[in-house]
Motif scaffolding. Structure first.
Motif, PDB file in Angstrom:
ATOM      1  N   GLU A  88       0.704  -1.117   0.609  1.00  0.00           N
ATOM      2  CA  GLU A  88       0.194  -0.084  -0.323  1.00  0.00           C
ATOM      3  C   GLU A  88       0.766   1.191  -0.092  1.00  0.00           C
ATOM      4  O   GLU A  88       0.445   2.513   0.895  1.00  0.00           O
ATOM      5  CB  GLU A  88      -0.949   0.021   1.466  1.00  0.00           C
ATOM      6  CG  GLU A  88      -1.852  -1.354   1.287  1.00  0.00           C
ATOM      7  CD  GLU A  88      -3.482  -1.068  -0.020  1.00  0.00           C
ATOM      8  OE1 GLU A  88      -3.228  -0.082  -0.893  1.00  0.00           O
ATOM      9  OE2 GLU A  88      -3.872  -2.290  -0.397  1.00  0.00           O
ATOM     10  N   HIS A 108       0.766  -6.675  -7.149  1.00  0.00           N
ATOM     11  CA  HIS A 108      -0.705  -6.260  -7.199  1.00  0.00           C
ATOM     12  C   HIS A 108      -0.372  -4.046  -7.537  1.00  0.00           C
ATOM     13  O   HIS A 108      -0.307  -3.522  -6.353  1.00  0.00           O
ATOM     14  CB  HIS A 108      -1.746  -6.097  -6.439  1.00  0.00           C
ATOM     15  CG  HIS A 108      -2.212  -7.577  -6.376  1.00  0.00           C
ATOM     16  ND1 HIS A 108      -3.232  -8.195  -7.134  1.00  0.00           N
ATOM     17  CD2 HIS A 108      -1.518  -8.747  -5.787  1.00  0.00           C
ATOM     18  CE1 HIS A 108      -3.258  -8.960  -7.463  1.00  0.00           C
ATOM     19  NE2 HIS A 108      -2.287  -9.554  -5.862  1.00  0.00           N
ATOM     20  N   ILE A 109      -1.114  -3.947  -8.810  1.00  0.00           N
ATOM     21  CA  ILE A 109      -1.186  -2.257  -9.269  1.00  0.00           C
ATOM     22  C   ILE A 109      -2.854  -0.948  -9.258  1.00  0.00           C
ATOM     23  O   ILE A 109      -3.478  -2.192  -9.833  1.00  0.00           O
ATOM     24  CB  ILE A 109      -0.077  -1.736  -9.839  1.00  0.00           C
ATOM     25  CG1 ILE A 109       1.638  -2.201  -9.638  1.00  0.00           C
ATOM     26  CG2 ILE A 109      -0.341  -0.106  -9.956  1.00  0.00           C
ATOM     27  CD1 ILE A 109       2.638  -2.131 -10.447  1.00  0.00           C
ATOM     28  N   ARG A 110      -2.496  -0.346  -8.716  1.00  0.00           N
ATOM     29  CA  ARG A 110      -4.193  -0.477  -9.366  1.00  0.00           C
ATOM     30  C   ARG A 110      -3.873   1.408  -9.400  1.00  0.00           C
ATOM     31  O   ARG A 110      -2.911   1.898  -9.012  1.00  0.00           O
ATOM     32  CB  ARG A 110      -5.086  -0.441  -7.960  1.00  0.00           C
ATOM     33  CG  ARG A 110      -4.733   0.172  -6.368  1.00  0.00           C
ATOM     34  CD  ARG A 110      -5.834  -0.006  -5.798  1.00  0.00           C
ATOM     35  NE  ARG A 110      -5.395   0.006  -4.132  1.00  0.00           N
ATOM     36  CZ  ARG A 110      -5.475   0.983  -3.337  1.00  0.00           C
ATOM     37  NH1 ARG A 110      -6.016   1.984  -4.544  1.00  0.00           N
ATOM     38  NH2 ARG A 110      -4.952   0.952  -2.490  1.00  0.00           N
ATOM     39  N   SER A 156      -6.645  -3.765  -8.172  1.00  0.00           N
ATOM     40  CA  SER A 156      -5.837  -3.907  -9.071  1.00  0.00           C
ATOM     41  C   SER A 156      -5.673  -4.848  -9.993  1.00  0.00           C
ATOM     42  O   SER A 156      -6.262  -5.488 -10.311  1.00  0.00           O
ATOM     43  CB  SER A 156      -4.837  -4.390  -7.687  1.00  0.00           C
ATOM     44  OG  SER A 156      -5.510  -5.398  -6.975  1.00  0.00           O
ATOM     45  N   HIS A 190      -4.030  -2.891 -18.164  1.00  0.00           N
ATOM     46  CA  HIS A 190      -5.273  -1.462 -18.073  1.00  0.00           C
ATOM     47  C   HIS A 190      -5.986  -1.035 -18.854  1.00  0.00           C
ATOM     48  O   HIS A 190      -6.909  -1.300 -19.717  1.00  0.00           O
ATOM     49  CB  HIS A 190      -4.840  -0.509 -17.756  1.00  0.00           C
ATOM     50  CG  HIS A 190      -5.863   0.354 -16.352  1.00  0.00           C
ATOM     51  ND1 HIS A 190      -6.834   1.080 -17.009  1.00  0.00           N
ATOM     52  CD2 HIS A 190      -6.135   0.114 -15.569  1.00  0.00           C
ATOM     53  CE1 HIS A 190      -7.578   0.966 -16.124  1.00  0.00           C
ATOM     54  NE2 HIS A 190      -7.503   0.483 -15.172  1.00  0.00           N
ATOM     55  N   GLU A 217      -0.057  -2.096  -4.595  1.00  0.00           N
ATOM     56  CA  GLU A 217      -1.111  -2.453  -3.649  1.00  0.00           C
ATOM     57  C   GLU A 217      -0.407  -3.404  -3.015  1.00  0.00           C
ATOM     58  O   GLU A 217      -0.806  -3.714  -1.232  1.00  0.00           O
ATOM     59  CB  GLU A 217      -1.918  -2.583  -3.838  1.00  0.00           C
ATOM     60  CG  GLU A 217      -3.460  -3.286  -3.066  1.00  0.00           C
ATOM     61  CD  GLU A 217      -4.684  -3.679  -3.990  1.00  0.00           C
ATOM     62  OE1 GLU A 217      -4.692  -4.769  -4.104  1.00  0.00           O
ATOM     63  OE2 GLU A 217      -5.617  -3.159  -4.008  1.00  0.00           O
TER      64      GLU A 217
END
Length: 790
Positions: free
Chosen positions: A64, A115-117, A124, A144, A160
């Motif tokens: 995070e 995990h990326i968002r 994510s 994305h 994340e």
């Protein structure tokens, strides 16, 4: 596979399990498949596969942190710790992870992903890790763009979590031991194998007097066994049906093929359509809408769309006819065709690849103001790469997504005002707005529209976020349609769009054949009444649904535009079809609907309509079921609860009891009929808003008694922690949900304010209250009616 829209007739059926081979030929026939593959270890294939599987250990840990060089240092620390844990687990399973030899190092692979968002979003993506901010950003954006159809340039990214997986590879199966499914490459023996014995057996619906039994150990590579026959082996029994044959491969597996094409009848309602291909296309069209819905849920940020799933996605032909939908919200789906046809009327000859339009006008195919529809025309795939050649092209299809925006202006937060008397008071009206012009998002113009009216939106950023998510959902639909056209060709796709409508039409006509005429009148809590008379034309196999006698247009907001009334009729008659067909425009062809002008089911603008969508629609539906004597009254309301302030709003519909039917009880605590949403998870509700959910339970005994009892409603109580305005728009607080054929009515609902000082205030079916900290808003939803005398 058929449910996902694959043409399985072009594939081989892989059979495994001890009993699978007994049914393989019949299953293949049912699916239109001509080839079955049975591995030599088919009877124990799962166990065999487990023995060959890689040994894996996986660990995940939250980070995070906003993506930056500093964040990558944190990722490295987490990565090192998780790697040690994974290698330790493999070591405990007997894998050499401590040795420094090249062989040991090659046997264990360590894979790292993150995990990326986007910041301030919830969804994510798992991206292979690289210790470089620019390269990691590029990987995320590519993924994305591939999944959602757009990127948010310049928006910060958040790492994340870190995922580490250590894999110890098992021994590979030699490629020389793999079977070739192509039966033409299997050498054939000219000598026919000799059966162990002959028996009588029941196959393909008839007794076969001479069925050969073979032991697989007695067969040689290339041997052919003609059906009807039975092949035995240690872990399975293989049934070779008549008109099938089995061939033994070099690896001792069996390939079953049809010796004669199976004859098939045309699908119901068509003259030449293959019923298996019809089922494939039914599911393929629905799959397009389902993929759109999954994208919309993943990309959106608002509670209404992401958590409550208050949205619908659908596919339409070039004339705007509904072809298929995902099982979303019925009141949306039946009315979206009119929105598409409005765009066609107003934009014909001026649409281009990359264009997107948006509207919410209830008098032009919409439902109510918060339900915003994003419409994208779909052109031939080559038109997107050669825009200069698309100037004269017409759309081949349309895709659309309709989502309930939790705030879009109006006189109360949440945009579902209980006391509106004019449509302007319900929010910002959008009619045929050009949202994306050849791939360019017109953000400035849509912001101006949403913020400069008499009652502007209170949260334009949330509106923009949901609009982008709806655009992404439509892009996913375009991708799926192009893939379908590449596989089957455009003429075939267009032909099956016609077939699915013809099939649905015939299914509804079959329902009408068995119906009896009837009439019903149903009063609402404010005294207005919906009346319907259903007459059946047995010769034409059609139904006339006449709402003559329904009360005039109301001065309040209990007015349902024609699109709502038609949606309710479409929904009711679709539910009477007991087969899995898409809800599409074909269902409407046997129905003639009469909606008197200037009535509450056909009002004139600028009449307020917010309750028409959420409450009158439910009454229309129950009235139709009552006339047909098919279902007792359900809770008959969406229990629309909103709260908010000048910066934001929240909206939810609340479940209740379902009505009982001629052979079943009503369900407890469900959304019924024209709504099909979820309730927001308590954790999400309490995290995003200053409220606390203190009670949410079934109202036991609130369903009507009868031979079959109605479903129970629920009790839901929310305590406010900050000053806010709350409102309720509901029904059946005065008039109970009806029982049918001697069944008892369901219990009335109740709305109550319990102030922080303990004072209890009873509220009507419509109320708007200023809530203070500590105040409790309690909603008890109605039960469903019972069916038949107990």
């Amino acid at each position: 596979s058929v449910r996902r829209g694959y043409d399985v007739s072009k594939y081989a059926l892989c059979c495994f399990g001890g009993a699978g081979a007994q049914h393989a030929c019949l299953v293949a026939d049912a699916l239109g498949m001509n080839t079955v593959f049975i591995h030599k270890h088919a009877g124990v294939l799962s166990a065999y596969g487990m023995g060959l599987a890689d040994i894996r250990a996986m660990r995940e840990e939250s980070v995070e942190s906003e993506l930056s060089d500093h964040a990558l240092k944190d990722v490295k620390k987490v990565q090192d710790g998780l790697t040690k844990q994974c290698l330790k687990e493999l070591s405990e399973q007997g894998i050499d992870t401590a040795s420094s030899s090249a062989a040991a190092a090659a046997a264990v692979a360590v894979n790292v992903s993150v995990h990326i968002r986007y910041k301030n979003t919830d969804s994510s993506l798992l991206v292979p890790y690289v210790a470089d901010v620019k390269r990691l950003t590029k990987r995320f954006e590519e993924k994305h763009k591939q999944r959602y159809g757009f990127v948010a340039e310049g928006k910060p990214l958040v790492v994340e979590a870190v995922v580490v997986e250590a894999v110890a590879a098992s021994e590979n199966v030699p490629t020389s031991n793999k079977d070739n499914i192509n039966n033409n490459n299997v050498g054939r023996n000219d000598d026919q194998p000799v059966p162990d014995r002959e028996i009588q057996a029941y196959m393909e619906g008839k007794m076969c007097n001479s069925v050969s039994i073979f032991s697989i150990s007695s067969l040689k590579t290339g041997d052919e066994v003609l059906g009807p026959a039975i092949i035995t082996e240690p872990n399975s029994t293989i049934i070779i049906e008549p008109e099938w044959k089995a061939t033994l491969t070099e690896q001792q597996s069996l390939i079953l093929t049809r010796t004669k094409e199976k004859e098939r009848a045309a699908a119901i309602g068509t003259e030449t359509c293959d019923p298996i291909m019809l089922e494939i296309f039914n599911n393929l069209f629905m799959s397009v809408a389902e993929q759109m819905g999954a994208t919309l849920e993943n990309v959106s940020h608002s509670v209404n769309i992401k958590e409550r799933l208050d949205f619908s996605c659908a596919l339409f032909d070039s004339e705007g006819n509904l072809i298929a939908n995902a099982p979303h919200v019925p009141v949306h789906l039946g009315s979206m065709s009119e929105s598409i046809q409005s765009i066609l009327r107003n934009r014909k000859g001026t649409m281009h690849p990359g264009d997107v339009f948006v509207m919410n006008n209830p008098y032009d195919g919409g439902t109510h103001i918060p339900d915003v529809t994003v419409i994208t025309p779909v052109f031939a795939e080559e038109a997107y790469s050669q825009p200069e050649s698309s100037n004269e092209a017409a759309p081949l299809f349309f895709v659309a997504s309709r989502g309930h925006h939790q705030e879009i202006g109006g006189i109360t937060p949440g945009s579902v005002p209980p006391f509106s008397t004019d449509i302007e008071e319900e929010g910002v009206l959008i009619d045929n707005f050009h949202l994306v012009d050849r791939g360019i998002f017109r953000e400035k113009e849509i912001v101006q529209l949403l913020t400069e009216g008499k009652y502007p939106t209170r949260n334009v950023e949330m509106n923009l976020s949901d609009l982008r998510a709806q655009i992404a959902a439509n892009e996913q639909g375009i991708h799926e349609i192009h893939k379908m056209v590449r596989q089957f060709t455009l003429p075939v796709v267009e032909k099956y769009m016609q077939y699915v409508q013809e099939n649905a039409e015939e299914m509804v006509r079959k329902v009408i054949d068995a119906l009896e005429p009837g009439s019903f009148a149903y009063e609402m809590d404010d005294g207005c009444t919906v009346r319907v008379n259903v007459s059946i034309d047995k010769k034409e196999r059609s139904a006339i649904i006449d709402f003559t006698g329904t009360d005039p247009q109301q001065k309040n907001n209990f007015n349902a535009p024609t699109a709502i009334a038609r949606s309710a009729c479409l929904y009711v008659f679709r539910t009477l079809v007991d087969q899995a067909i898409p809800l599409n425009s074909g269902c409407m062809k046997p129905l003639k609907i009469i909606l008197p002008e200037n009535s509450m089911v056909n009002p004139r603008p600028p009449a307020a309509v917010v309750a028409g969508n959420v409450e009158v629609s439910q009454t229309i539906t129950d009235t139709l079921y009552g006339a047909l004597k098919k279902l007792a009254g359900c809770q008959g309301t969406m229990n629309n609860f909103t709260f908010g302030n000048e910066s934001d709003g929240y909206y939810e519909t609340i479940c209740g009891g379902a009505g009982a039917g001629p052979s079943f009880n009503g369900c407890h605590a469900v959304h019924t009929h024209m709504t099909n949403t979820r309730l927001t998870d308590p954790e999400i509700l309490e995290t995003r808003y200053p409220v606390r959910l203190e009670q949410f339970e079934i109202r036991k005994g609130s369903g009507g008694e009868g031979k079959y009892h109605g479903g129970d409603g629920i009790t839901r109580a929310i305590r406010f922690l900050e000053p806010m305005t709350a409102s309720i728009l509901s029904n059946h607080r005065v008039v109970p949900p009806f029982g049918l054929e001697g069944g008892e009515d369901g219990a009335l609902g109740r709305n109550t304010l319990i102030k922080a000082d303990g004072e209890v205030v009873g509220l009507g079916h419509r109320a708007e209250i200023d809530m203070n900290p500590g105040d409790l808003f309690k909603i008890e939803t109605p039960g469903g009616g019972g069916y038949g005398k107990k």
